[in-house]
Design an enzyme around this catalytic site. Structure first.
Site, PDB file in Angstrom:
ATOM      1  N   ASP A 484      -4.795   9.245   7.226  1.00  0.00           N
ATOM      2  CA  ASP A 484      -5.052   9.825   6.418  1.00  0.00           C
ATOM      3  C   ASP A 484      -5.643  10.020   5.407  1.00  0.00           C
ATOM      4  O   ASP A 484      -5.741  10.570   4.449  1.00  0.00           O
ATOM      5  CB  ASP A 484      -4.270   8.583   5.366  1.00  0.00           C
ATOM      6  CG  ASP A 484      -4.473   7.329   5.525  1.00  0.00           C
ATOM      7  OD1 ASP A 484      -5.171   7.346   6.370  1.00  0.00           O
ATOM      8  OD2 ASP A 484      -3.975   5.962   5.036  1.00  0.00           O
ATOM      9  N   CYS A 485      -7.208   8.994   5.396  1.00  0.00           N
ATOM     10  CA  CYS A 485      -8.062   9.597   4.857  1.00  0.00           C
ATOM     11  C   CYS A 485      -8.352  11.362   4.864  1.00  0.00           C
ATOM     12  O   CYS A 485      -8.706  11.772   3.864  1.00  0.00           O
ATOM     13  CB  CYS A 485      -9.419   8.844   4.945  1.00  0.00           C
ATOM     14  SG  CYS A 485      -9.151   7.226   5.061  1.00  0.00           S
TER      15      CYS A 485
END
Length: 763
Positions: A484-485
């Site tokens: 997700d980063c």
């Protein structure tokens, strides 16, 4: 006075960086810094926190904010606005509130383009570091007087009224953190009756009233054994032979969740060595103070499975206890005797090889603070004067954070994660011309923080996955890919690529965007969901072997709705700009990801949040992912159910407030406060906007926006409220920047999606 230093480091034999320390944030104490007035303001902030520590437990992270605002001569010049009872929100009022938030938040940006902030909260992070420094003889050099003063302040500030400490700052008292905090105070010089408000005596009473430290969970038993205040024969086995098992076995390191793997790697080394630190007079006193019976008379074999009920979140199943007993009774006695001890020595050698590999590939930051301290101690045990240990020492400052509640240890930092969210919030404000420098600097930070290479050598043999093109949670030096980063940073780069370079800087090379997409595509599971660090797929039954008592789902990788949604949003945007790149794979990823989101929806219409509190957080992500592919209330049953959930949980003041108890309990729990939580209100507001609520009935949106506007502070900031981050179901995280990012973002989306665009003179 304490000062935050940004992107500072000097390459030498023990400290080095892959990108000139971009994103690094370290605190230094300067006895000559600060005027009398500035020092008085800091003391006022500390006293205010102390006086209100039982009301709002997360700190407001004021020390660095005061420093940055002072250095930039920031003054809020835009007049404050409020929405009166019965008054409608005009475009002008929303614009004024938004601009005030944007101007304030822009002033908090660091010189390298990121936004510093605390990311902490668990109370078991710091004590092992203090214990490690005590054991290795580096306590006074790593923690001079001012450091020790702030560490003690932190411990005192977060002691519960009953005398104990919780697993995290908002939690009920537990044996693990109470015992660790007590030991920490004693190591730092407090007597058995010492500490502010009789902290030590109250803590010891809590410990003895709850069964003494024989009831401490397994991680506590391990650390106390290392310290010499417990016996290794009272712990369950952690055989290092695990690291030389054949890969075809279902129980193998390559199949483990990376955090579990990197924690138990050094832990098993220390267990295999049966390492015990120096037995000092203090350790002998702790043996007397922490038990309700004579130390030499304790039957250690009978305490292995004992755990205080306050700590027990995940009771061990019978099959796990049977495994520990088998290893304890049958295997360990053999492996510690000739000739089988040759196998033990080989296992220790292989284990240390893995420890060094992980250390080198993270520039001695490691995945997080729990692993950091264990690996550092293992390196010292191997060679107290070796370079590996000295490289670890050089990276300790990267973990320390100072706020008005004292000094604590962070998980690892959240620089890249926070920056990606902050940039999207600022772009949503549509103030690009006014904050061009802020956007350029943020864009530059994102570009410089991308991981440029895979782990070194034959990384698959070392159980590692590709990382080239990813973003880590903290900075590039950390090096660990996070799905997700990566997706959120990729979204930023794609947004910037469509904007004038004179406003936001030069776009990222498309080849580096392709690298990011490769990482994201590699992490999707067969069920369509996306894991966080490495591909999921190990058998679910391995979770039966979860050795911790206070976490859940730590043995293998799992898919997460938040990661899946972030990736869908990023790939939908990527596909529009680069329709010819891996088209079929991108399309399949999106379609399968959408199906996963729909499949894991809860019966009440919400989604369970793995990284934020909790059902509101995940619902915002899920609705964003569904909206990215054109699904809304009008054409998707999952969206309709989610909208019903959000509208049903909206509170009378127009906001939302979800208790952290939702996370461990796995059912929605409302806050037991009169006020709503602004961060969660922003999540719900944006989720409803994603669903198309504005076309149906905008009144819930107006009510939520009114709450955000009316809670804005005089300087454009927003107040700190309840904790909103979580990991492993049961442990909360304080992300101090969330209180700025999300109310700002919510107002920005409200203004551009709900209100009719009009131009006003707002200053």
């Amino acid at each position: 006075m304490w000062k935050l230093k940004i992107a500072k480091g000097q390459d030498d034999r023990y400290l080095y960086s892959t990108n000139n320390y971009i994103g690094r944030q370290i605190w230094e104490f300067d006895p000559n810094a600060g005027t009398i007035e500035e020092q008085a303001k800091i003391e006022e902030a500390r006293q205010h926190y102390w006086n209100n520590r039982y009301k709002v437990k997360p700190n407001s992270d004021l020390l660095w904010r005061m420093q940055f605002l002072r250095e930039k001569n920031f003054k809020q010049r835009i007049r404050a606005v409020k929405v009166e009872e019965g008054e409608e929100i005009s475009h002008e009022i929303a614009t004024v509130a938004l601009h005030r938030a944007v101007h304030f938040f822009s002033a908090l940006q660091a010189t390298d383009g990121h936004w510093p902030a605390e990311s902490a909260g668990p109370l078991f992070f710091l004590p092992p570091l203090v214990m490690c420094m005590y054991i290795t003889g580096h306590l006074n050099t790593v923690f001079p007087a001012e450091h020790r003063k702030e560490i003690l302040r932190y411990i005192y500030c977060h002691q519960n009224e009953d005398g104990g400490w919780g697993l995290h700052i908002e939690g009920h008292s537990t044996m693990f953190c109470t015992a660790m905090s007590y030991i920490c105070m004693r190591i730092l010089g407090e007597g058995p009756e010492g500490g502010v408000n009789n902290a030590c005596a109250r803590a010891r009473k809590w410990i003895l009233d709850h069964g003494s430290v024989i009831a401490i969970p397994s991680w506590g038993k391990t650390w106390l054994s290392i310290l010499g205040a417990f016996e290794w024969i009272g712990t369950n086995p952690m055989p290092p032979e695990f690291w030389i098992l054949p890969s075809f076995l279902p129980v193998h390191p390559a199949k483990m969740w990376c955090y579990c793997r990197t924690v138990y790697m050094p832990m098993s080394y220390l267990y295999g060595k049966r390492f015990v630190g120096p037995i000092t007079p203090l350790i002998l006193k702790l043996r007397e103070e922490l038990y309700d019976q004579t130390y030499d008379e304790i039957n250690w074999k009978k305490v292995r499975h004992v755990c205080a009920k306050e700590d027990l979140y995940y009771p061990h199943p019978f099959v796990q206890d049977l495994m520990w007993d088998s290893l304890y009774i049958c295997t360990e006695p053999l492996l510690t005797r000739w000739p089988f001890n040759k196998l033990r020595n080989k296992a220790l050698e292989v284990t240390m090889k893995h420890i060094h590999y992980e250390d080198e590939n993270s520039r001695y930051i490691t995945m997080g603070c729990v692993e950091k301290v264990l690996s550092m101690l293992a390196c010292w045990v191997e060679d107290p004067n070796g370079d590996h240990f000295k490289k670890h020492l050089a990276r300790i400052p990267d973990f320390l954070w100072v706020a008005e509640d004292g000094m604590k240890m962070q998980g690892c930092g959240s620089q890249s994660w926070d920056a990606s969210l902050a940039i999207q919030a600022l772009l949503a404000s549509e103030m690009n011309d006014e904050i061009s420098d802020t956007l350029k600097n943020g864009h530059d930070f994102i570009k410089q923080s991308q991981v440029k290479d895979n782990p070194s050598g034959d990384f698959k043999v070392m159980y590692r996955h590709i990382s080239k093109g990813s973003w880590a949670f903290a900075d590039q030096d950390l090096g660990w890919q996070v799905s997700d980063c990566t997706a959120e940073a990729l979204k930023c780069c794609l947004l910037f690529s469509t904007m004038p370079p004179e406003i936001v800087g030069e776009a990222m090379d498309p080849v580096r965007l392709y690298d990011s997409v490769n990482v994201i595509l590699s992490l999707q599971s067969k069920n369509g969901g996306l894991s966080a660090w490495e591909p999921a797929g190990a058998p679910e039954y391995l979770e039966l072997l979860n050795p911790t008592e206070f976490f859940e789902d730590i043995v293998i990788e799992h898919e997460h709705v938040e990661c899946t949604s972030s990736a869908i949003q990023a790939l939908v945007r990527f596909k529009k700009l680069y329709p010819g790149h891996r088209t079929t794979e991108v399309d399949n990823f999106i379609n399968n990801g959408v199906k996963y989101i729909e499949d894991v929806q809860e019966p009440d219409g919400s989604w369970y949040g793995n990284w934020g509190v909790c059902f509101i957080y995940a619902s915002w992500f899920a609705l964003g992912g569904l909206a990215a592919v054109g699904l809304s209330y009008s054409n998707c049953a999952a969206v309709r159910k989610s909208v019903e959930f959000l509208l049903r949980t909206q509170r009378s003041d127009g906001g939302w407030g979800e208790s952290y108890r939702s996370c461990p309990d796995k059912v929605y729990r409302e806050l037991e406060t009169e006020h709503s939580n602004l961060v969660q209100t922003a999540w719900a507001l944006m989720g409803l906007i994603h669903s198309g609520q504005v076309e149906r009935d905008p009144r819930p949106l107006h009510r939520a926006a009114k709450l955000l506007i009316n809670f804005q502070m005089e300087d454009g900031d927003f107040p700190q409220q309840e904790i909103t981050g979580v990991f492993l179901r049961n442990c909360m995280m304080h992300y101090a920047l969330y209180r700025n990012i999300f109310p700002l973002w919510g107002l920005a989306e409200y203004r551009r999606n709900v209100l009719v665009p009009l131009k006003h003179n707002y200053i």
